[in-house]
Design a protein around this motif. Structure first.
Motif, PDB file in Angstrom:
ATOM      1  N   ARG A   1       0.839  -1.201   0.000  1.00 26.51           N
ATOM      2  CA  ARG A   1       0.000   0.000   0.000  1.00 26.51           C
ATOM      3  C   ARG A   1       0.869   1.244   0.000  1.00 26.51           C
ATOM      4  N   ILE A   2       0.536   2.150  -0.875  1.00 30.09           N
ATOM      5  CA  ILE A   2       1.124   3.484  -0.885  1.00 30.09           C
ATOM      6  C   ILE A   2      -0.046   4.457  -0.933  1.00 30.09           C
ATOM      7  N   GLY A   3      -0.178   5.257   0.099  1.00 33.85           N
ATOM      8  CA  GLY A   3      -1.303   6.179   0.153  1.00 33.85           C
ATOM      9  C   GLY A   3      -2.610   5.416   0.078  1.00 33.85           C
ATOM     10  N   ALA A   4      -3.462   5.808  -0.852  1.00 38.36           N
ATOM     11  CA  ALA A   4      -4.781   5.183  -0.979  1.00 38.36           C
ATOM     12  C   ALA A   4      -4.787   3.997  -1.943  1.00 38.36           C
ATOM     13  N   ILE A   5      -3.641   3.708  -2.562  1.00 36.74           N
ATOM     14  CA  ILE A   5      -3.580   2.641  -3.556  1.00 36.74           C
ATOM     15  C   ILE A   5      -3.043   1.363  -2.910  1.00 36.74           C
TER      16      ILE A   5
ATOM     17  N   ARG B   1      -6.498   9.885 -13.047  1.00 41.72           N
ATOM     18  CA  ARG B   1      -5.193  10.308 -13.548  1.00 41.72           C
ATOM     19  C   ARG B   1      -4.168  10.442 -12.437  1.00 41.72           C
ATOM     20  N   ASP B   2      -4.548  11.042 -11.323  1.00 43.52           N
ATOM     21  CA  ASP B   2      -3.606  11.279 -10.230  1.00 43.52           C
ATOM     22  C   ASP B   2      -3.246  10.010  -9.462  1.00 43.52           C
ATOM     23  N   ASP B   3      -3.958   8.919  -9.705  1.00 37.83           N
ATOM     24  CA  ASP B   3      -3.669   7.647  -9.038  1.00 37.83           C
ATOM     25  C   ASP B   3      -2.668   6.790  -9.815  1.00 37.83           C
ATOM     26  N   LEU B   4      -2.490   7.070 -11.090  1.00 38.48           N
ATOM     27  CA  LEU B   4      -1.780   6.135 -11.957  1.00 38.48           C
ATOM     28  C   LEU B   4      -0.308   5.954 -11.613  1.00 38.48           C
ATOM     29  N   LEU B   5       0.386   7.010 -11.222  1.00 40.44           N
ATOM     30  CA  LEU B   5       1.799   6.843 -10.865  1.00 40.44           C
ATOM     31  C   LEU B   5       1.951   6.015  -9.596  1.00 40.44           C
ATOM     32  N   LEU B   6       1.058   6.225  -8.615  1.00 40.27           N
ATOM     33  CA  LEU B   6       1.104   5.394  -7.406  1.00 40.27           C
ATOM     34  C   LEU B   6       0.727   3.954  -7.732  1.00 40.27           C
ATOM     35  N   LEU B   7      -0.231   3.767  -8.612  1.00 39.24           N
ATOM     36  CA  LEU B   7      -0.613   2.417  -9.030  1.00 39.24           C
ATOM     37  C   LEU B   7       0.586   1.705  -9.646  1.00 39.24           C
ATOM     38  N   ARG B   8       1.343   2.416 -10.459  1.00 35.42           N
ATOM     39  CA  ARG B   8       2.542   1.848 -11.066  1.00 35.42           C
ATOM     40  C   ARG B   8       3.561   1.438 -10.007  1.00 35.42           C
ATOM     41  N   LYS B   9       3.774   2.288  -9.016  1.00 34.02           N
ATOM     42  CA  LYS B   9       4.734   1.980  -7.956  1.00 34.02           C
ATOM     43  C   LYS B   9       4.276   0.783  -7.123  1.00 34.02           C
ATOM     44  N   VAL B  10       2.996   0.729  -6.821  1.00 38.80           N
ATOM     45  CA  VAL B  10       2.453  -0.402  -6.067  1.00 38.80           C
ATOM     46  C   VAL B  10       2.585  -1.685  -6.890  1.00 38.80           C
ATOM     47  N   ALA B  11       2.311  -1.611  -8.185  1.00 35.84           N
ATOM     48  CA  ALA B  11       2.443  -2.780  -9.056  1.00 35.84           C
ATOM     49  C   ALA B  11       3.904  -3.245  -9.105  1.00 35.84           C
ATOM     50  N   ASP B  12       4.838  -2.300  -9.157  1.00 34.20           N
ATOM     51  CA  ASP B  12       6.255  -2.647  -9.173  1.00 34.20           C
ATOM     52  C   ASP B  12       6.665  -3.360  -7.885  1.00 34.20           C
ATOM     53  N   GLN B  13       6.202  -2.856  -6.749  1.00 35.02           N
ATOM     54  CA  GLN B  13       6.524  -3.500  -5.474  1.00 35.02           C
ATOM     55  C   GLN B  13       5.878  -4.882  -5.375  1.00 35.02           C
ATOM     56  N   ALA B  14       4.671  -5.017  -5.887  1.00 32.95           N
ATOM     57  CA  ALA B  14       4.001  -6.328  -5.890  1.00 32.95           C
ATOM     58  C   ALA B  14       4.792  -7.305  -6.761  1.00 32.95           C
ATOM     59  N   HIS B  15       5.232  -6.853  -7.917  1.00 33.16           N
ATOM     60  CA  HIS B  15       6.028  -7.691  -8.811  1.00 33.16           C
ATOM     61  C   HIS B  15       7.320  -8.123  -8.126  1.00 33.16           C
ATOM     62  N   SER B  16       8.001  -7.210  -7.469  1.00 34.78           N
ATOM     63  CA  SER B  16       9.250  -7.535  -6.767  1.00 34.78           C
ATOM     64  C   SER B  16       9.006  -8.571  -5.680  1.00 34.78           C
ATOM     65  N   TRP B  17       7.920  -8.419  -4.938  1.00 32.80           N
ATOM     66  CA  TRP B  17       7.615  -9.371  -3.865  1.00 32.80           C
ATOM     67  C   TRP B  17       7.375 -10.767  -4.440  1.00 32.80           C
TER      68      TRP B  17
END
Length: 80
Positions: A10-14, A51-67
């Motif tokens: 989780r990052i912020g609301a995402i 639109r304002d959620d998409l960069l956080l969504l990308r970061k959360v997806a990246d962390q999920a992928h790494s895990w």
């Protein structure tokens, strides 16, 4: 899928919820994404992102992928 995710990012609301599935081919992981928000003093979630959620969504997806990559045994990575 099980009733509880095996891991959450989780990052912020995402938020990403990671689910472990046992298959005949071995363990597979699935990810669901949601955005949390407050409505009338209650927390709710949606799978819709602005639109304002998409960069956080990308970061959360990246962390999920790494895990997920950290969970895969080294011998499976070498044969892939």
């Amino acid at each position: 899928m099980s009733s509880k995710p095996i891991h959450e990012v989780r990052i912020g609301a995402i938020k990403a919820a990671l689910w472990r599935n046992e298959t005949a081919a071995g363990v597979r992981y699935n990810v669901t994404f949601s955005r949390l928000y407050r409505e009338e003093n209650r927390w709710r979630s949606t799978d819709s992102f602005g639109r304002d959620d998409l960069l956080l969504l990308r970061k959360v997806a990246d962390q999920a992928h790494s895990w997920i990559c950290e969970q895969i045994p080294e011998k499976e990575v070498e044969s892939a």
